[in-house]
Enzyme design. Sequence first.
Site, mmCIF file in Angstrom:
data_model
loop_
_atom_site.group_PDB
_atom_site.id
_atom_site.type_symbol
_atom_site.label_atom_id
_atom_site.label_comp_id
_atom_site.label_asym_id
_atom_site.label_seq_id
_atom_site.Cartn_x
_atom_site.Cartn_y
_atom_site.Cartn_z
ATOM 1 N N ASP A 144 30.869 43.500 32.816
ATOM 2 C CA ASP A 144 32.067 43.547 31.982
ATOM 3 C C ASP A 144 33.312 43.302 32.835
ATOM 4 O O ASP A 144 33.449 43.851 33.924
ATOM 5 C CB ASP A 144 32.161 44.919 31.296
ATOM 6 C CG ASP A 144 33.205 44.927 30.199
ATOM 7 O OD1 ASP A 144 32.907 44.428 29.100
ATOM 8 O OD2 ASP A 144 34.329 45.405 30.462
ATOM 9 N N ASN A 170 44.412 39.333 28.596
ATOM 10 C CA ASN A 170 44.786 38.452 27.482
ATOM 11 C C ASN A 170 46.227 38.716 27.034
ATOM 12 O O ASN A 170 46.977 37.786 26.756
ATOM 13 C CB ASN A 170 43.836 38.665 26.296
ATOM 14 C CG ASN A 170 42.641 37.729 26.340
ATOM 15 O OD1 ASN A 170 42.686 36.672 26.981
ATOM 16 N ND2 ASN A 170 41.564 38.113 25.682
ATOM 17 N N ASP A 189 40.614 32.532 28.454
ATOM 18 C CA ASP A 189 39.463 31.611 28.413
ATOM 19 C C ASP A 189 39.167 31.038 29.796
ATOM 20 O O ASP A 189 38.017 30.976 30.229
ATOM 21 C CB ASP A 189 39.739 30.458 27.430
ATOM 22 C CG ASP A 189 39.589 30.897 25.974
ATOM 23 O OD1 ASP A 189 39.155 32.049 25.753
ATOM 24 O OD2 ASP A 189 39.919 30.102 25.081
ATOM 25 N N GLU A 236 34.166 39.592 26.629
ATOM 26 C CA GLU A 236 34.259 39.520 28.090
ATOM 27 C C GLU A 236 33.030 40.132 28.742
ATOM 28 O O GLU A 236 33.064 40.557 29.886
ATOM 29 C CB GLU A 236 35.535 40.211 28.572
ATOM 30 C CG GLU A 236 35.541 41.729 28.452
ATOM 31 C CD GLU A 236 35.993 42.247 27.084
ATOM 32 O OE1 GLU A 236 35.844 41.510 26.076
ATOM 33 O OE2 GLU A 236 36.467 43.390 27.032
#
Length: 304
Positions: A174, A182, A191, A218
């Site tokens: 993770d 983000n 991305d 993620e």
Amino acid sequence: MSERNRPSVLIVEDEAALQALLRAVLGSEWNIKTAANGKTALDLAGEFVPDIVLLDIGLPDLDGLEVCRQLKSDPRLEHVPVIFLTARTSGEDEIDGLQAGGNDYIAKPINPAVLKARIRTHLELKQNRDELLRLARTDGLTGLYNRRSFDDLLNREWRRLARTGEPLSVIMIDVDHFKLYNDTYGHGGGDLCLQRVARASESALQRPADVVARYGGEEFVALLPETKLEGAMAVAEAIRAAVAVLEIPHKASQTAPHITLSLGAACTIPQPDQNPAGLLAAADKQLYAAKSEGRNRARGSDVA
Ligand SMILES: [Mg+2]
């Protein structure tokens, strides 16, 4: 196309003269293997997985229809097109052939130009199908396997290793504080970050059978067949380090000034009467432990 990369045709025909003719006619365009009976055909097909099979129905040992059924029941061969060759021309034989899983049917005497055209058509269909399958298995953003294909691979390895009694490890991976990433760098930035994490994770794998997939958002997951916990922890640490050295700036992270990973590994010897859910849950638990102990680290455990 170099000779090495040409599609391969397995010719199964017991009449020596016809076999030689087919080899001569098709050999200029494709790589050819030949078998004169059903048993040899099945052995050869299992060994080198041809791109297409020309299959005589009248063989000295196994019936061509039976050979076709056996080919189609092997997961590696089920999508290899089979064209039946037969002297018999009644509609019933044709129906038998198609019911046995055959894709096409050509009556003897064989017209080479027609045969070649049919082979080209079936090879093209197979290529398109393979490409669609590849796309369906792949995560569009990272190019890694997607969750569905990971689940398929996991189940397959579980069953295989339940037979051999060898260990199977998984690592849940993770990206730390990814929501903050983000929020700070936008979804485009997010991305790009996931793409770089994917590449780095993949590069840290050591064996051809090891796979990393995108599990969602993620979260990534690695599948390590025939790997004990110790080996899985080494891979987990290699993945963590491969992403750390990228030093992808993350100014909102409370863990480090760059992108970090938390990882949870779990290992077990698969049992035939169980499924992999417990293994995944155990890896998840270890991931949670890595998070609560401060992130940017790997934790792992064996599952009894
Ligand atoms: Mg024959």
